[in-house]
Structure formats: C-alpha cells, structure tokens
Design a protein around this motif. Structure first.
Motif, mmCIF file in Angstrom:
data_model
loop_
_atom_site.group_PDB
_atom_site.id
_atom_site.type_symbol
_atom_site.label_atom_id
_atom_site.label_comp_id
_atom_site.label_asym_id
_atom_site.label_seq_id
_atom_site.Cartn_x
_atom_site.Cartn_y
_atom_site.Cartn_z
ATOM 1 N N GLU A 198 8.616 -104.821 -17.690
ATOM 2 C CA GLU A 198 8.019 -103.584 -18.206
ATOM 3 C C GLU A 198 7.313 -103.870 -19.526
ATOM 4 O OE1 GLU A 198 9.043 -98.883 -19.149
ATOM 5 O OE2 GLU A 198 10.684 -100.265 -18.658
ATOM 6 N N VAL A 199 6.092 -103.376 -19.646
ATOM 7 C CA VAL A 199 5.319 -103.537 -20.871
ATOM 8 C C VAL A 199 5.592 -102.314 -21.751
ATOM 9 C CG1 VAL A 199 3.035 -103.893 -21.871
ATOM 10 C CG2 VAL A 199 3.556 -104.799 -19.597
ATOM 11 N N LEU A 200 6.449 -102.493 -22.754
ATOM 12 C CA LEU A 200 6.817 -101.377 -23.627
ATOM 13 C C LEU A 200 5.764 -101.122 -24.702
ATOM 14 C CD1 LEU A 200 10.629 -102.094 -24.145
ATOM 15 C CD2 LEU A 200 9.550 -100.537 -22.521
ATOM 16 N N HIS A 201 5.065 -102.177 -25.085
ATOM 17 C CA HIS A 201 3.999 -102.034 -26.086
ATOM 18 C C HIS A 201 2.995 -103.158 -25.887
ATOM 19 C CE1 HIS A 201 1.783 -101.601 -29.812
ATOM 20 N NE2 HIS A 201 2.013 -102.884 -30.056
ATOM 21 N N GLU A 202 1.717 -102.816 -26.078
ATOM 22 C CA GLU A 202 0.672 -103.829 -25.983
ATOM 23 C C GLU A 202 -0.379 -103.573 -27.056
ATOM 24 O OE1 GLU A 202 -1.643 -106.233 -22.461
ATOM 25 O OE2 GLU A 202 -1.211 -104.103 -22.158
ATOM 26 N N GLY A 203 -0.401 -104.433 -28.040
ATOM 27 C CA GLY A 203 -1.382 -104.390 -29.109
ATOM 28 C C GLY A 203 -1.728 -105.813 -29.471
ATOM 29 N N LYS A 204 -1.739 -106.107 -30.772
ATOM 30 C CA LYS A 204 -1.872 -107.508 -31.170
ATOM 31 C C LYS A 204 -0.634 -108.276 -30.708
ATOM 32 C CE LYS A 204 -3.662 -109.992 -35.178
ATOM 33 N NZ LYS A 204 -3.998 -109.890 -36.634
ATOM 34 N N TYR A 205 0.500 -107.606 -30.795
ATOM 35 C CA TYR A 205 1.759 -108.109 -30.260
ATOM 36 C C TYR A 205 2.081 -107.330 -28.981
ATOM 37 C CZ TYR A 205 2.647 -110.519 -34.691
ATOM 38 O OH TYR A 205 2.570 -111.352 -35.786
ATOM 39 N N THR A 206 2.840 -107.962 -28.086
ATOM 40 C CA THR A 206 3.248 -107.313 -26.841
ATOM 41 C C THR A 206 4.768 -107.345 -26.743
ATOM 42 O OG1 THR A 206 1.213 -108.019 -25.734
ATOM 43 C CG2 THR A 206 3.029 -107.332 -24.335
ATOM 44 N N LEU A 207 5.362 -106.188 -26.461
ATOM 45 C CA LEU A 207 6.815 -106.095 -26.285
ATOM 46 C C LEU A 207 7.114 -105.896 -24.808
ATOM 47 C CD1 LEU A 207 9.637 -105.954 -27.602
ATOM 48 C CD2 LEU A 207 9.336 -103.471 -27.766
ATOM 49 N N LEU A 208 7.909 -106.798 -24.245
ATOM 50 C CA LEU A 208 8.234 -106.781 -22.826
ATOM 51 C C LEU A 208 9.734 -106.594 -22.619
ATOM 52 C CD1 LEU A 208 6.126 -109.930 -21.803
ATOM 53 C CD2 LEU A 208 5.425 -107.528 -21.608
ATOM 54 N N LYS A 209 10.078 -105.954 -21.515
ATOM 55 C CA LYS A 209 11.487 -105.785 -21.145
ATOM 56 C C LYS A 209 11.697 -106.375 -19.759
ATOM 57 C CE LYS A 209 15.179 -102.336 -20.569
ATOM 58 N NZ LYS A 209 15.521 -100.891 -20.640
#
Length: 233
Positions: free
Chosen positions: A137-148
């Motif tokens: 799951e892509v929780l955040h996508e910007g310059k950084y990406t947070l994945l679960k």
C-alpha cells in the motif's frame, strides 16, 4: 488470462466501464467460489485480509484494458485478491491478477474521517525477491514514498501436555513500513516522529512543527502529516 482478442485489440481508456468493462472483469474471475483454507479441527481468530470490508476498487491493468469497478478484498495470508461480480454477489471469486499493475480501494467517509483512496501496487523494490510480486500500500508519495507491506503470522493453538485447552489458531498482523528516499534507497521505518526524522532528514525540521505529527497513530493520520510537508511534485 484475458482472451487474446481483449488483450491485443484497441486499448480504450482505463476509466471505461459498462458492458465492455464488465465483460473484461468477468474474464479475470476464476469462475468458482474461492474457499479459504482452514485446519480440520482448529478455528482461526483474526482476519486474513488487509481490510475485512468489501471495498469498491479500481483495477489498473498492464495492458490498459478497461475494467468495471468491483468490490475487492486483499487476502494477505493466502496472497490473492478476491472479488464479487454483479451477477454473483454471494460468491467470493479469485481474481486472476497476472496482468494487474495496481488497484485502488475506495474507502468511504465515516463520522470522523473523510473518504480516501488507497492505492496498492506491486512491491517491485522489495528487499526480499519473493515479495516483489506481492502488493504494497502506498501511504504517501512525494519526494519521499511511504509504503506498507502487509503480512500475517499464523500462531497455532498449543497441543499436547502443555496445551491450555484453546482450540483456536490466531492470525497476527505483522506489517512492515518502508520509506523510499529520493535516491531510491528503501529503508524499514517505524511510524514515529523520531524514526521518520532519521530516515527522511530533509523533513526533520518540518516534522517538529507540522500539526498532527505528535499525535498521529493511524496510517491515514501519518499520510496526512507527510502530505502536508512533502507534497507530490
């Protein structure tokens, strides 16, 4: 697999729905109800799903074949996607996901939270080769990406002389969060201000002052925090 006539014909817009989209969706169904495996004697506590609800999902295919929206569940424990078709609302059908690039769950609003989209894609950068065809799951996508990355651990009920009498196996949630840096480096991370500051140093100062960072607990709250300080380019 989708029929060749569908795969290699014209490629209409992915948002197309209606009869054509429904026909393509039917082609992805296994055609028979999917039965969850269970032991012969023990019952299981816990859910095998990333989310136990049937949530409407948009399916994005590698070949841009249009699909109708479909109620979907991601069965993490058995590594499969289950869906329900309009003409078979009582059956859980296994999705043939070999041509699936990603899916987007549509989570409805509640009394305390707004509606949101939850994108899942292949975990192509996974540190373990066997996980690269799984979904994250892509929780955040910007310059950084947070994945679960979701995982389920089955704890078997004790047996023999040391049994406490329980007949229930238990599925335990064991997700791992990853932060992908701008240079492509992927690091495991815990969702705390301190950990995120260490993993994403460019966001360290903003994490001290952004509203909600000190109280964030849920995935949705952390997504909102990161969106505020690291918007998508």
């Amino acid at each position: 697999m989708l029929p060749a006539a569908i795969c290699y014909g014209q490629q209409p817009n992915i948002e197309q729905v209606g009869a054509a989209g429904q026909a393509n969706l039917n082609a992805l169904a296994a055609g028979s109800p999917a039965v969850l495996p269970s032991g012969p004697t023990n019952e299981i506590i816990g859910s095998p799903y990333a989310d136990p609800r049937w949530l409407p999902a948009q399916l994005i295919m590698k070949n841009s074949v249009p699909l109708a929206p479909v109620p979907l569940k991601y069965d993490v424990f058995n590594k499969r996607l289950l869906m329900r078709l309009v003409d078979r609302p009582k059956d859980s059908l296994q999705l043939d996901d070999r041509l699936l690039l990603k899916f987007i769950l549509q989570e409805p609003a509640t009394g305390t939270t707004p509606a949101r989209q939850r994108p899942f894609r292949r975990f192509t950068e996974a540190p373990i080769a066997g996980q690269r065809t799984q979904f994250v799951e892509v929780l955040h996508e910007g310059k950084y990406t947070l994945l679960k990355h979701y995982a389920k651990l089955l704890r078997k009920a004790p047996t023999g002389a040391y049994s406490n009498g329980s007949r229930f196996d238990e599925l335990e949630d064991k997700p791992t969060y990853y932060m992908r840096r701008p240079d492509g480096t992927l690091l495991p991370v815990k969702l705390t201000v301190k950990q995120l500051q260490a993993t994403a140093p460019e966001l360290a100062s903003a994490l001290k002052t952004v509203p909600g960072a000190k109280t964030a607990k849920t995935d949705a709250e952390w997504s909102a925090v990161l969106k505020a300080i690291d918007p998508k380019p």
